[in-house]
Design a protein around this motif. Structure first.
Motif, PDB file in Angstrom:
ATOM      1  N   ASP A 132       0.763  -1.269  -0.138  1.00 39.43           N
ATOM      2  CA  ASP A 132       0.082  -0.155   0.067  1.00 39.43           C
ATOM      3  C   ASP A 132       0.836   1.193  -0.026  1.00 39.43           C
ATOM      4  OD1 ASP A 132      -1.670   2.196   0.653  1.00 39.43           O
ATOM      5  OD2 ASP A 132      -2.780   1.049   2.101  1.00 39.43           O
ATOM      6  N   GLU A 153      -1.803  -3.504  12.593  1.00 44.78           N
ATOM      7  CA  GLU A 153      -2.785  -2.592  12.158  1.00 44.78           C
ATOM      8  C   GLU A 153      -2.293  -2.258  10.794  1.00 44.78           C
ATOM      9  OE1 GLU A 153      -0.071  -0.129  14.592  1.00 44.78           O
ATOM     10  OE2 GLU A 153      -1.000  -2.160  14.728  1.00 44.78           O
ATOM     11  N   GLN A 200      -3.892  -3.498   7.063  1.00 48.81           N
ATOM     12  CA  GLN A 200      -4.072  -2.516   5.987  1.00 48.81           C
ATOM     13  C   GLN A 200      -3.281  -3.001   4.673  1.00 48.81           C
ATOM     14  OE1 GLN A 200      -3.126   1.596   7.167  1.00 48.81           O
ATOM     15  NE2 GLN A 200      -2.653   2.198   4.978  1.00 48.81           N
ATOM     16  N   ASN A 201      -2.018  -3.418   4.816  1.00 48.62           N
ATOM     17  CA  ASN A 201      -1.581  -3.899   3.686  1.00 48.62           C
ATOM     18  C   ASN A 201      -2.099  -4.939   2.954  1.00 48.62           C
ATOM     19  OD1 ASN A 201       0.749  -3.540   1.956  1.00 48.62           O
ATOM     20  ND2 ASN A 201       2.213  -4.974   3.005  1.00 48.62           N
ATOM     21  N   GLU A 207      -5.408  -5.848   2.855  1.00 56.22           N
ATOM     22  CA  GLU A 207      -6.642  -5.393   2.364  1.00 56.22           C
ATOM     23  C   GLU A 207      -6.139  -4.558   1.003  1.00 56.22           C
ATOM     24  OE1 GLU A 207      -8.349  -3.416   5.558  1.00 56.22           O
ATOM     25  OE2 GLU A 207      -8.878  -5.382   6.665  1.00 56.22           O
ATOM     26  N   TYR A 208      -5.349  -3.873   1.187  1.00 53.13           N
ATOM     27  CA  TYR A 208      -4.920  -3.199  -0.164  1.00 53.13           C
ATOM     28  C   TYR A 208      -4.360  -4.198  -1.175  1.00 53.13           C
ATOM     29  CZ  TYR A 208      -2.438  -0.334  -3.438  1.00 53.13           C
ATOM     30  OH  TYR A 208      -1.908   0.443  -4.678  1.00 53.13           O
TER      31      TYR A 208
END
Length: 356
Positions: free
Chosen positions: A47, A289, A293-294, A296-297
């Motif tokens: 990301d 966290e 995030q990574n 999901e990207y």
């Protein structure tokens, strides 16, 4: 005479000034070198906002370069003069780089967050003590199909790719290990086979697949499947996730003969200039966290158990297509580091197939 003196003085002042500027520039360059981190990774495999966040927190400038194959990465790193601080290769290439003393041994006292990782993804055969590598993402190779063009019960194995009904409808990932490997598995052989008779049989069978192949591509495979320009594709689980998010008629399956279970990990090359910064980046990526995030990207499976349990969408992580039970996947194989002789042979088989 005075004019000559003044002119001489002016030249002297100019020389001194230029020398000062040059020294200042040299100092700035040195400062930039120590204040940067050079990462060599696969394309579109992080990301971008995380790079900016890391830069701001650690006051480091990230230089980010990409490669499109483990072999291309290895060749460049092997050459003298590269200044990469962090690499993200796959398991068989990590094994090779360890054997060739190309990697820096990790200082785990400088890394926080290893305890967040799935135990099943640690101490694997290519780096039993995780002395050189920390998991980044993992996944599988499988089949993507369109349920508007193919019924669900019509495909479930690698062997089905050879069905004459799929003439000019199959899209293949552009990779020798992947395509020769799946052909070997369709014959009930190991995807790491070094048996010349098995490889010869696989070559013959692979050649028979040519009429069904619409294209052998890389990233374009996503666009083709989303736009329904092919009925079937062979690609990686994360790529399949991206496709399925754009077209509800696409599905991903693991062939019944087995498949490849792959791992990409973070490593530090021996030529790294900013070893401390590389350790900081590894710790940064291991934060739950950040890992969530990574993941999901990117769309690939996270190795971070804490992120999976506490940070990520529950509907995503219970999908066994992308988060299968690793302990039960005895029919999946990890790519091994083949000797150069067999790497060349696999590449030769694939190249001749591509030319058909």
């Amino acid at each position: 005479m005075k004019r000559l003196v003044y002119f001489t003085l002016a030249i002297s002042v100019l020389i001194i000034g230029l020398f000062g500027i040059n020294q200042s520039l040299n100092h700035s360059t040195e400062k930039a070198g120590t204040g940067s981190l050079t990462i060599y990774n696969w394309g579109d495999y992080i990301d971008p906002s995380l790079i900016k966040e890391f830069e701001e927190e650690f006051n480091l400038r990230v230089v980010y370069e990409t490669f499109d194959s483990n072999e291309a990465m290895y060749t460049k790193v092997k050459q003298a003069g590269t200044n990469y601080d962090l690499l993200i290769p796959s398991e068989y290439m990590i094994e090779r780089m360890i054997e060739e003393d190309l990697l820096h041994k990790l200082d785990k006292s400088q890394i926080t967050g290893i305890d967040h990782l799935l135990p099943d993804l640690l101490a694997l055969s290519f780096d039993p003590g995780n002395d050189y590598s920390i998991p980044y993402f993992w996944g599988t190779l499988g089949i993507i199909y369109n349920d508007r063009l193919i019924s669900e019960d019509a495909i479930g194995s690698w062997a089905d790719l050879w069905n004459p009904a799929y003439e000019n409808q199959v899209l293949l990932i552009d990779g020798a290990r992947e395509i020769v490997g799946l052909t070997l598995q369709s014959l009930d052989y190991s995807l790491n086979s070094k048996d010349l008779d098995e490889l010869d049989e696989a070559k013959t069978k692979l050649d028979d697949l040519a009429p069904n192949v619409k294209a052998i591509v890389a990233d374009e495979i996503k666009m083709y499947m989303i736009q329904e320009e092919g009925q079937i594709a062979v690609s990686f689980s994360g790529e399949a996730a991206d496709m399925m998010a754009e077209n509800e008629h696409l599905h991903y399956l693991l062939p019944e003969e087995g498949s490849n279970l792959w791992f990409d990990s973070m490593v530090i090359p021996k030529t790294a200039q900013n070893i401390e910064g590389a350790h900081d980046f590894i710790s940064f990526i291991l934060r739950p966290e950040i890992a969530a995030q990574n993941a999901e990207y990117i769309g690939y499976s996270s190795p971070n158990q804490t992120a999976i349990e506490n940070e990520m969408d529950p509907e995503l992580v219970v999908d066994e297509q992308f988060y299968p039970n690793l302990a039960a996947l005895d029919h999946l194989e990890v790519y091994e580091n083949l000797t150069l002789e067999y790497v060349d042979l696999y590449n030769e088989i694939f190249l001749k197939f591509k030319m058909k």
